[in-house]
Structures are given as structure tokens and as C-alpha cells.
Design a protein around this motif. Sequence first.
Motif, PDB file in Angstrom:
ATOM      1  N   ASP A  50       0.399  -4.874   3.063  1.00  0.00           N
ATOM      2  CA  ASP A  50       0.126  -3.546   3.626  1.00  0.00           C
ATOM      3  C   ASP A  50       1.407  -2.865   4.932  1.00  0.00           C
ATOM      4  O   ASP A  50       1.804  -4.248   6.020  1.00  0.00           O
ATOM      5  CB  ASP A  50      -1.036  -3.356   4.575  1.00  0.00           C
ATOM      6  N   ASN A 104       1.027  -1.079   0.013  1.00  0.00           N
ATOM      7  CA  ASN A 104      -0.064   0.226   0.221  1.00  0.00           C
ATOM      8  C   ASN A 104       0.718   0.862   0.296  1.00  0.00           C
ATOM      9  O   ASN A 104       0.837   2.521   0.005  1.00  0.00           O
ATOM     10  CB  ASN A 104      -1.190   0.301   0.946  1.00  0.00           C
ATOM     11  N   GLY A 134      -1.762 -10.940   4.021  1.00  0.00           N
ATOM     12  CA  GLY A 134      -1.857 -10.388   2.576  1.00  0.00           C
ATOM     13  C   GLY A 134      -3.029  -9.174   2.404  1.00  0.00           C
ATOM     14  O   GLY A 134      -3.967  -9.004   3.701  1.00  0.00           O
ATOM     15  N   PRO A 135      -2.994  -8.357   1.152  1.00  0.00           N
ATOM     16  CA  PRO A 135      -4.014  -6.944   1.342  1.00  0.00           C
ATOM     17  C   PRO A 135      -5.649  -7.902   1.385  1.00  0.00           C
ATOM     18  O   PRO A 135      -6.751  -7.201   2.237  1.00  0.00           O
ATOM     19  CB  PRO A 135      -4.067  -6.564   0.138  1.00  0.00           C
ATOM     20  N   ASN A 136      -5.513  -9.360   1.094  1.00  0.00           N
ATOM     21  CA  ASN A 136      -7.329  -9.781   0.754  1.00  0.00           C
ATOM     22  C   ASN A 136      -7.120 -11.064   1.958  1.00  0.00           C
ATOM     23  O   ASN A 136      -7.980 -11.927   1.628  1.00  0.00           O
ATOM     24  CB  ASN A 136      -7.710 -10.595  -0.604  1.00  0.00           C
ATOM     25  N   GLY A 137      -6.624 -10.788   3.171  1.00  0.00           N
ATOM     26  CA  GLY A 137      -6.138 -11.558   4.369  1.00  0.00           C
ATOM     27  C   GLY A 137      -5.494 -12.627   4.034  1.00  0.00           C
ATOM     28  O   GLY A 137      -5.572 -13.778   4.925  1.00  0.00           O
ATOM     29  N   GLU A 138      -4.484 -12.749   2.947  1.00  0.00           N
ATOM     30  CA  GLU A 138      -4.135 -14.093   2.413  1.00  0.00           C
ATOM     31  C   GLU A 138      -3.224 -14.239   3.701  1.00  0.00           C
ATOM     32  O   GLU A 138      -2.511 -13.277   4.325  1.00  0.00           O
ATOM     33  CB  GLU A 138      -3.563 -13.645   1.577  1.00  0.00           C
TER      34      GLU A 138
END
Length: 460
Positions: A109, A89, A116-120
Amino acid sequence: MKRRSFFKRGLLATLGTTLVPSISSIGHPRGVRDGAKNVIFLVSDGMSHGTLNMADILQRRKNGKPSAWVDLYVNNKVKRALMDTASANSMVTDSAAAGSAWGGGMRVDNGALNIGPNGEKPTPILQKFKNAGKSVGCVTTVPVTHATPASFCVNNFNRNDQEGIAQDYLNLKFDLWLGGGDKYFNSSKRKDRTDLYQSFKKSGYKIVRSRKELIELKSGPALGIFADDALPYSVDRENQAELKNKTPSLTEMTKKAIEILSSNDNGFMLQVEGGKVDWAAHGNDTPALVYDQLEFDNAVNAAIEFAEEDGQTLVVITTDHGNGEPGVFYGKKADSNFDRLQNVLCSNEWVLNQIDKSFTPGQVIELIENSQKVILNVSEAKRVLASYENIEKSGLYNPRQLPFKSLADFQEKHFSVHWANNEHSGVFVELAMFGPGAEKLPGMIENYKLHDFILKTTQL
């Protein structure tokens, strides 16, 4: 592999070295196989190009030889590259995101540890090495739960959850942690009053709390915690007998970690962090910065020495981001001013922590002259003292809000070292590799791609 001869010259030999490292002859690794068996990953946290440069200049002018890192370049003994350091980010990363790029193989981020940015939730690299039957460990001059070591170990939404990270370490059952951070393990300091030392001990860990105990340590698993928060700066440790006797250096911890982890015939991965290089840069603390960088350089030398004798070890030498962007700047007295750093005895942090509201300007002048060979005028001393009227605020890496910036500004004309800022920068950074697989390193790489590069090089 001649491990015995390496360790005979290793930790005990370190006890007699000076703060500025002495580089040994570094040859090409012998017995190279298709992939590396071991990895030593060294991070000088927050090292700007100017930091590397100033440490090398100081080493050359004081001891007549280059720094270990630069000498590897001079003699073409490593593959050198530039590395991009962006987070998911921001083009300017923090240490958690930068370390997670290496640890998890993806950009996250700022503030996150392998989330990860998508919850990874990628599996951190030290867990992968441990699952493959290799020994793993972390060495640092800051809390072992801090962003960089944690980024090689755990998944966490918040890098500041250091009590939670300490609990996670217990569950991971890694082989070694050496550094600071007593307040995250000690029942009298943790918010939940959990005695993690006792929990680690029950799980089979040796608890190491002093330099003497580290020297005597023969095997793991071990948890070595040597300070409440971070370890002292190298310049303070070297010049204060009590600190030196009590606290191990980064190089001593690195050599001991290699000694213990390399006993595993399946191999090992060790992450080593010169964490206080970053803290010094945040404080624009020139004496602390250059000497902690030189101590990191000493650890680099230890890793290279082991790797060239072992022939199966990939050594990675880098930083996660720049910080402060310091440098030596032109002036008629630039050479003689910079040479003052050869004789400083204390960091700015140590000096500023000696001062309180009761000091007179004359006492401030005397303290700084005696400890750093810098003479402030009365006006400058008064400006330093003015900062102590309201000093109990909270701040990142500076909880007492000490006047680091003011002292650094006054020192510019004495050291000829100037700072651009006191925060991270988005510059490309240095990356060097030695050992099996190093020749495959491209000239430019994005930080997160280093994760897969290491896995491929070690055939995991």
C-alpha cells in the motif's frame, strides 16, 4: 577490470564538468558472463516522459549532443521497456510503494516500506545482497532516510518514520549512505536526542559532512550527510560558489560510491536516486526539474562508463512514477522561449525563498529577471507577493507554502513549458538496462517483477 583507469577519469574529472553532462562513447560490455556480478540501480524519482524529453532538448540545443539516457536509445545500447507502476491499493503509486515493489518484490500500500497488505515483511533487496557477501549502498539528493532509498533497505509501516529508519540503518551495517537528512541523525534535531552520528562512528563508520571530505574518502563503511534535509537543486549548486564548494553533486557521490563498493571482490549493489527531480515536479519548478534531470543523466553516464569497462555490471535506469506531466507546447516563440532555460541561474524554490512581505512588486520583478531572465508584470508580481501574507503553514515538500504554482503559471508564456498537475501520475514509465542479463528484459514489465529479475540475473 580496469578500475584504476576508470577512477583516474572519475571523481576528479567530475569536478571540472558543467551542469549539463557530456556523454562519453559507450560500448557494449566485454567479458560478459552468464550473470551480473554487480548492480547499479538508478532512479530519477518522479520523472515523467516530458521531463526526459525536455532535458534531452535542452542538452541538444545548448551543447549540440543528446542526453546520455536518450543517446543509449539512439545507439541501441540498452534494452528498453515500459513498466507499470501501480501500488497494492492504487493505480497511482507513491515513492514508498513503488520502491518497495523493487525492494521487496511485492506490491504494498502507498506509504508503506516493504510491509505487504496482509502484514508480510519481505527481505529488502539490499539486505539480500549484503547477506550474500556483497557490498551495498545508497546515494540520493534527498534524505538518505527518504522513501526510495529506504525501500531498498528496511521494513516499516510508515515512510515518514525517518528517525526510526535512520536507527534501522545503524543496525543493518550497510557499507555506504550518501545524501541529505542531518535532522534525522543529529542529536540536537532528533526528537529522542539520540546522537546517531556518534553511534555510527562507534560502529566503525567514517562520518562525512562536506564535499571535501567525500573527495578524500578512501574506503567504507561511511555515512555521508551533506544537508539538513535535501541537497540543493543542481541549478542552484552550479551557480552559487558556496553551495558548489560545500555540497557534492549526485555524480560525484555516485562515482565515489562505485569506487568504494567495487573494491569488494564478491561484487556490490548500489542504488542511486535523483530524488529532487520529484520535488521539482511537485513544485512545478521547471528550472530545477530540467537541470536536476541533467545531473541525474550525468550519473547515468558515470554508471555506464564503469559498467562497459567492468563487463560484469547490470545497470538499471528508470523512474518510480511520473509527476506533474510537464511538456513543451506549441507556440510561435516555443523554441526561443524554451531556450531561456539555457541561461537561468536559480530554481523557483531559491527565488521564492528570497522574497518576504517587505518586498515591493518592483523588487520581485527585478529578482526574477536577474536570476531567471523572466520579466513578470506588476500584476503578476503582486499576485506572488499576496501569497506571503500567510506563509507559515505546513505542506509536503513545501513547508512554507511558497507560491510555486503561481510562479509556474506566469512562467508558461516565457518557457513554453506547461504542467498538467503537481502530483504523481499513473503512467507507464521508462525502463532501460545495460550489461549482463539486460537482453532478457521483456518489453513490458510490472514493477514488482523487477526484484526477481535482478536476483536471477545476479544468480542470488
